[in-house]
Design a protein around this motif. Sequence first.
Motif, PDB file in Angstrom:
ATOM      1  N   GLN A   1       6.049 -19.646  36.421  1.00 44.56           N
ATOM      2  CA  GLN A   1       4.722 -19.506  37.015  1.00 44.56           C
ATOM      3  C   GLN A   1       4.033 -18.220  36.574  1.00 44.56           C
ATOM      4  N   GLY A   2       4.715 -17.429  35.774  1.00 38.31           N
ATOM      5  CA  GLY A   2       4.118 -16.229  35.208  1.00 38.31           C
ATOM      6  C   GLY A   2       4.478 -14.979  35.988  1.00 38.31           C
ATOM      7  N   LEU A   3       3.795 -13.926  35.655  1.00 40.65           N
ATOM      8  CA  LEU A   3       4.046 -12.618  36.258  1.00 40.65           C
ATOM      9  C   LEU A   3       3.304 -12.566  37.599  1.00 40.65           C
ATOM     10  N   THR A   4       3.918 -13.145  38.603  1.00 38.97           N
ATOM     11  CA  THR A   4       3.324 -13.277  39.935  1.00 38.97           C
ATOM     12  C   THR A   4       3.468 -11.984  40.735  1.00 38.97           C
ATOM     13  N   ALA A   5       2.761 -11.936  41.855  1.00 37.40           N
ATOM     14  CA  ALA A   5       2.885 -10.796  42.768  1.00 37.40           C
ATOM     15  C   ALA A   5       4.319 -10.656  43.260  1.00 37.40           C
ATOM     16  N   GLY A   6       5.028 -11.765  43.408  1.00 39.00           N
ATOM     17  CA  GLY A   6       6.421 -11.718  43.856  1.00 39.00           C
ATOM     18  C   GLY A   6       7.345 -11.099  42.823  1.00 39.00           C
ATOM     19  N   CYS A   7       7.103 -11.375  41.550  1.00 39.83           N
ATOM     20  CA  CYS A   7       7.895 -10.732  40.494  1.00 39.83           C
ATOM     21  C   CYS A   7       7.629  -9.230  40.485  1.00 39.83           C
ATOM     22  N   LEU A   8       6.366  -8.865  40.644  1.00 34.01           N
ATOM     23  CA  LEU A   8       5.999  -7.446  40.667  1.00 34.01           C
ATOM     24  C   LEU A   8       6.632  -6.732  41.856  1.00 34.01           C
ATOM     25  N   SER A   9       6.614  -7.369  43.033  1.00 37.41           N
ATOM     26  CA  SER A   9       7.188  -6.707  44.213  1.00 37.41           C
ATOM     27  C   SER A   9       8.706  -6.599  44.102  1.00 37.41           C
ATOM     28  N   PHE A  10       9.345  -7.581  43.489  1.00 31.83           N
ATOM     29  CA  PHE A  10      10.795  -7.505  43.272  1.00 31.83           C
ATOM     30  C   PHE A  10      11.115  -6.306  42.386  1.00 31.83           C
ATOM     31  N   ALA A  11      10.371  -6.160  41.294  1.00 29.91           N
ATOM     32  CA  ALA A  11      10.575  -5.021  40.391  1.00 29.91           C
ATOM     33  C   ALA A  11      10.321  -3.703  41.122  1.00 29.91           C
ATOM     34  N   ASP A  12       9.298  -3.681  41.951  1.00 30.03           N
ATOM     35  CA  ASP A  12       8.989  -2.456  42.701  1.00 30.03           C
ATOM     36  C   ASP A  12      10.123  -2.071  43.651  1.00 30.03           C
TER      37      ASP A  12
END
Length: 193
Positions: A11-22
């Motif tokens: 689904q791409g670079l979603t907000a959930g992927c970003l928050s996981f990385a954060d």
Amino acid sequence: MAEVLLFHHAQGLTAGCLSFADELRAAGHVVHLPDLYDGKTFTELADGVEHAQQVGFDTIIERGRMAADGLPNQIVYAGFSLGAMPAQMLAQTRPGAKGALLFHSCVPPSEFGGPWPEGVPLQIHIMDADEWALPPNEDLEAARQLDETVERAELFLYPGDRHLFADDSLPGYDEGATTLLKQRVLGFLDHIQ
């Protein structure tokens, strides 16, 4: 502190992927999170998978390889579902890998010239009745084989049928399973030297 190259799902670079990385960064780790889709995201998983098929899985894997260029070889490769493919490929083929974290997906190591490299630790996290991998659940079978044959592999099964359960921006998010997954991932990363 570990350095991680983390790849997003279909689904791409979603907000959930970003928050996981954060969250990994907040725990003191360095996380690189490339966009393999050039800014495209998809509301529905099927649409993201269709896009990946149009781009080509080999192209997605090659974009992952290129994202690793310029980074140290001694890092941990991680990926959500589709992103597990470039993560697994790099962990198996790029010398010096410190470990691999595969979320929601896994392929037989023979796909990337197998076997799994000796001494490279591995964690695999999958729901036991993943709706995107039934039947037969080939990803789960590949994960079980790695768990049984690789000395430093760990397979964690979570009860449920959700695929991208660790992305808190998607409807399939499972807070309980993700909390446990993150605890296990942070423990894994804390032991990387």
